[in-house]
Design a protein around this motif. Structure first.
Motif, PDB file in Angstrom:
ATOM      1  N   ILE A  33      -7.459 -10.468  28.150  1.00  0.00           N
ATOM      2  CA  ILE A  33      -8.614  -9.592  27.975  1.00  0.00           C
ATOM      3  C   ILE A  33      -9.502 -10.097  26.846  1.00  0.00           C
ATOM      4  O   ILE A  33     -10.716 -10.175  26.982  1.00  0.00           O
ATOM      5  CB  ILE A  33      -8.170  -8.136  27.685  1.00  0.00           C
ATOM      6  CG1 ILE A  33      -7.263  -7.602  28.797  1.00  0.00           C
ATOM      7  CG2 ILE A  33      -9.366  -7.222  27.450  1.00  0.00           C
ATOM      8  CD1 ILE A  33      -7.897  -7.564  30.168  1.00  0.00           C
ATOM      9  N   SER A  34      -8.896 -10.451  25.715  1.00  0.00           N
ATOM     10  CA  SER A  34      -9.647 -10.942  24.548  1.00  0.00           C
ATOM     11  C   SER A  34      -8.797 -11.940  23.768  1.00  0.00           C
ATOM     12  O   SER A  34      -7.566 -11.866  23.780  1.00  0.00           O
ATOM     13  CB  SER A  34     -10.022  -9.797  23.597  1.00  0.00           C
ATOM     14  OG  SER A  34     -10.887  -8.879  24.219  1.00  0.00           O
ATOM     15  N   VAL A  35      -9.490 -12.841  23.083  1.00  0.00           N
ATOM     16  CA  VAL A  35      -8.863 -13.782  22.164  1.00  0.00           C
ATOM     17  C   VAL A  35      -9.475 -13.523  20.794  1.00  0.00           C
ATOM     18  O   VAL A  35     -10.706 -13.561  20.645  1.00  0.00           O
ATOM     19  CB  VAL A  35      -9.100 -15.249  22.582  1.00  0.00           C
ATOM     20  CG1 VAL A  35      -8.510 -16.207  21.559  1.00  0.00           C
ATOM     21  CG2 VAL A  35      -8.527 -15.514  23.964  1.00  0.00           C
ATOM     22  N   CYS A  36      -8.632 -13.235  19.820  1.00  0.00           N
ATOM     23  CA  CYS A  36      -9.110 -12.891  18.478  1.00  0.00           C
ATOM     24  C   CYS A  36      -8.475 -13.802  17.438  1.00  0.00           C
ATOM     25  O   CYS A  36      -7.373 -14.313  17.634  1.00  0.00           O
ATOM     26  CB  CYS A  36      -8.764 -11.438  18.152  1.00  0.00           C
ATOM     27  SG  CYS A  36      -9.355 -10.243  19.387  1.00  0.00           S
ATOM     28  N   LYS A  37      -9.176 -13.976  16.343  1.00  0.00           N
ATOM     29  CA  LYS A  37      -8.655 -14.677  15.169  1.00  0.00           C
ATOM     30  C   LYS A  37      -8.863 -13.747  13.983  1.00  0.00           C
ATOM     31  O   LYS A  37      -9.922 -13.139  13.834  1.00  0.00           O
ATOM     32  CB  LYS A  37      -9.409 -15.980  14.896  1.00  0.00           C
ATOM     33  CG  LYS A  37      -9.289 -17.011  15.985  1.00  0.00           C
ATOM     34  CD  LYS A  37      -8.007 -17.784  15.863  1.00  0.00           C
ATOM     35  CE  LYS A  37      -8.018 -18.939  16.847  1.00  0.00           C
ATOM     36  NZ  LYS A  37      -6.710 -19.248  17.347  1.00  0.00           N
ATOM     37  N   LEU A  38      -7.832 -13.647  13.145  1.00  0.00           N
ATOM     38  CA  LEU A  38      -7.903 -12.803  11.957  1.00  0.00           C
ATOM     39  C   LEU A  38      -7.463 -13.611  10.750  1.00  0.00           C
ATOM     40  O   LEU A  38      -6.420 -14.264  10.782  1.00  0.00           O
ATOM     41  CB  LEU A  38      -6.994 -11.582  12.106  1.00  0.00           C
ATOM     42  CG  LEU A  38      -6.881 -10.679  10.869  1.00  0.00           C
ATOM     43  CD1 LEU A  38      -8.189  -9.972  10.569  1.00  0.00           C
ATOM     44  CD2 LEU A  38      -5.748  -9.668  11.054  1.00  0.00           C
ATOM     45  N   THR A  39      -8.267 -13.550   9.699  1.00  0.00           N
ATOM     46  CA  THR A  39      -7.874 -14.123   8.415  1.00  0.00           C
ATOM     47  C   THR A  39      -7.546 -12.969   7.481  1.00  0.00           C
ATOM     48  O   THR A  39      -8.335 -12.026   7.353  1.00  0.00           O
ATOM     49  CB  THR A  39      -9.012 -14.969   7.803  1.00  0.00           C
ATOM     50  OG1 THR A  39      -9.412 -15.960   8.748  1.00  0.00           O
ATOM     51  CG2 THR A  39      -8.562 -15.629   6.511  1.00  0.00           C
ATOM     52  N   THR A  40      -6.375 -13.055   6.861  1.00  0.00           N
ATOM     53  CA  THR A  40      -5.977 -12.053   5.879  1.00  0.00           C
ATOM     54  C   THR A  40      -5.768 -12.717   4.531  1.00  0.00           C
ATOM     55  O   THR A  40      -5.588 -13.934   4.451  1.00  0.00           O
ATOM     56  CB  THR A  40      -4.681 -11.310   6.292  1.00  0.00           C
ATOM     57  OG1 THR A  40      -3.610 -12.247   6.427  1.00  0.00           O
ATOM     58  CG2 THR A  40      -4.877 -10.532   7.581  1.00  0.00           C
ATOM     59  N   ILE A  41      -5.790 -11.898   3.494  1.00  0.00           N
ATOM     60  CA  ILE A  41      -5.548 -12.381   2.147  1.00  0.00           C
ATOM     61  C   ILE A  41      -4.484 -11.502   1.497  1.00  0.00           C
ATOM     62  O   ILE A  41      -4.490 -10.279   1.692  1.00  0.00           O
ATOM     63  CB  ILE A  41      -6.851 -12.415   1.309  1.00  0.00           C
ATOM     64  CG1 ILE A  41      -6.614 -13.109  -0.027  1.00  0.00           C
ATOM     65  CG2 ILE A  41      -7.435 -11.020   1.129  1.00  0.00           C
ATOM     66  CD1 ILE A  41      -7.905 -13.473  -0.759  1.00  0.00           C
ATOM     67  N   SER A  42      -3.574 -12.125   0.795  1.00  0.00           N
ATOM     68  CA  SER A  42      -2.538 -11.410   0.051  1.00  0.00           C
ATOM     69  C   SER A  42      -2.934 -11.442  -1.423  1.00  0.00           C
ATOM     70  O   SER A  42      -3.093 -12.517  -2.000  1.00  0.00           O
ATOM     71  CB  SER A  42      -1.178 -12.075   0.229  1.00  0.00           C
ATOM     72  OG  SER A  42      -0.814 -12.079   1.583  1.00  0.00           O
ATOM     73  N   LEU A  43      -3.102 -10.259  -2.006  1.00  0.00           N
ATOM     74  CA  LEU A  43      -3.535 -10.150  -3.387  1.00  0.00           C
ATOM     75  C   LEU A  43      -2.468  -9.439  -4.215  1.00  0.00           C
ATOM     76  O   LEU A  43      -1.805  -8.533  -3.719  1.00  0.00           O
ATOM     77  CB  LEU A  43      -4.853  -9.373  -3.466  1.00  0.00           C
ATOM     78  CG  LEU A  43      -6.028 -10.015  -2.739  1.00  0.00           C
ATOM     79  CD1 LEU A  43      -7.197  -9.049  -2.659  1.00  0.00           C
ATOM     80  CD2 LEU A  43      -6.435 -11.296  -3.435  1.00  0.00           C
ATOM     81  N   PRO A  44      -2.324  -9.846  -5.488  1.00  0.00           N
ATOM     82  CA  PRO A  44      -1.306  -9.201  -6.317  1.00  0.00           C
ATOM     83  C   PRO A  44      -1.672  -7.761  -6.639  1.00  0.00           C
ATOM     84  O   PRO A  44      -2.841  -7.440  -6.867  1.00  0.00           O
ATOM     85  CB  PRO A  44      -1.285 -10.060  -7.582  1.00  0.00           C
ATOM     86  CG  PRO A  44      -2.545 -10.831  -7.587  1.00  0.00           C
ATOM     87  CD  PRO A  44      -3.032 -10.919  -6.161  1.00  0.00           C
ATOM     88  N   LYS A  45      -0.657  -6.908  -6.620  1.00  0.00           N
ATOM     89  CA  LYS A  45      -0.847  -5.525  -7.029  1.00  0.00           C
ATOM     90  C   LYS A  45      -0.964  -5.486  -8.546  1.00  0.00           C
ATOM     91  O   LYS A  45      -0.309  -6.257  -9.248  1.00  0.00           O
ATOM     92  CB  LYS A  45       0.342  -4.662  -6.592  1.00  0.00           C
ATOM     93  CG  LYS A  45       0.415  -4.452  -5.105  1.00  0.00           C
ATOM     94  CD  LYS A  45       1.591  -3.552  -4.759  1.00  0.00           C
ATOM     95  CE  LYS A  45       1.610  -3.243  -3.277  1.00  0.00           C
ATOM     96  NZ  LYS A  45       2.769  -2.389  -2.920  1.00  0.00           N
ATOM     97  N   LYS A  46      -1.801  -4.598  -9.036  1.00  0.00           N
ATOM     98  CA  LYS A  46      -1.921  -4.424 -10.484  1.00  0.00           C
ATOM     99  C   LYS A  46      -0.841  -3.465 -10.958  1.00  0.00           C
ATOM    100  O   LYS A  46      -0.588  -2.457 -10.332  1.00  0.00           O
ATOM    101  CB  LYS A  46      -3.309  -3.898 -10.849  1.00  0.00           C
ATOM    102  CG  LYS A  46      -4.376  -4.894 -10.468  1.00  0.00           C
ATOM    103  CD  LYS A  46      -5.728  -4.470 -10.923  1.00  0.00           C
ATOM    104  CE  LYS A  46      -6.654  -5.590 -10.485  1.00  0.00           C
ATOM    105  NZ  LYS A  46      -8.000  -5.405 -10.784  1.00  0.00           N
ATOM    106  N   ASN A  47      -0.229  -3.801 -12.060  1.00  0.00           N
ATOM    107  CA  ASN A  47       0.847  -2.943 -12.588  1.00  0.00           C
ATOM    108  C   ASN A  47       0.317  -1.796 -13.390  1.00  0.00           C
ATOM    109  O   ASN A  47      -0.652  -1.723 -13.972  1.00  0.00           O
ATOM    110  CB  ASN A  47       1.794  -3.779 -13.450  1.00  0.00           C
ATOM    111  CG  ASN A  47       2.511  -4.800 -12.603  1.00  0.00           C
ATOM    112  OD1 ASN A  47       2.715  -4.581 -11.414  1.00  0.00           O
ATOM    113  ND2 ASN A  47       2.876  -5.914 -13.196  1.00  0.00           N
TER     114      ASN A  47
END
Length: 141
Positions: A127-141
């Motif tokens: 039905i569809s072809v998708c591309k996703l870019t994600t980013i992992s960022l540090p949580k602030k304490n």
């Protein structure tokens, strides 16, 4: 608690409560070492005005399954995931049944991840072809 396939799927679906995923009835249904699958029913809730699946609903399904996949493969005590870019090429219309989004990693970096997401129907038609870019960022304490 051991993180079995069933536990991971249950935790992902529990996280959907009171979110867009719940509104669209998106449900995680399968998981493996390098993929995650979710499905969404196709009905009037996700139609565009002429009665077929809305491309925006398809993109929401793709971003949901891709973000969940990235989320599963990081240390969530230390990091959080955000989608930073999504593309979707819609190839076929659908009016009923379910659509299934299978996210697989193209790149699984420490900071950025790239996922290929194929959206298919009940008969496994693309039905569809998708591309996703994600980013992992540090949580602030």
């Amino acid at each position: 608690m051991q993180l079995t396939k069933e536990v991971i799927i249950a935790k992902a679906n529990e996280a959907c409560k009171n979110t867009l995923m719940e509104t669209l009835h998106i449900e995680v249904i399968d998981y493996g070492d390098d993929f995650l699958v979710a499905r969404m029913p196709v009905n009037s809730r996700v139609y565009q005005p002429d009665g077929v699946l809305h491309g925006g609903a398809t993109a929401a399904l793709a971003e949901s399954v891709g973000s969940f996949a990235s989320h599963i493969f990081i240390d969530t005590e230390q990091f959080f995931v955000r989608g930073i870019e999504i593309t979707a090429n819609h190839l076929k219309s659908i009016k009923e049944g379910f659509v299934y989004a299978k996210a697989t990693f193209v790149h699984k970096g420490r900071t950025t991840q790239l996922l290929d997401i194929k959206v298919t129907d009940d008969a496994n038609n693309l039905i569809s072809v998708c591309k996703l870019t994600t980013i992992s960022l540090p949580k602030k304490n």
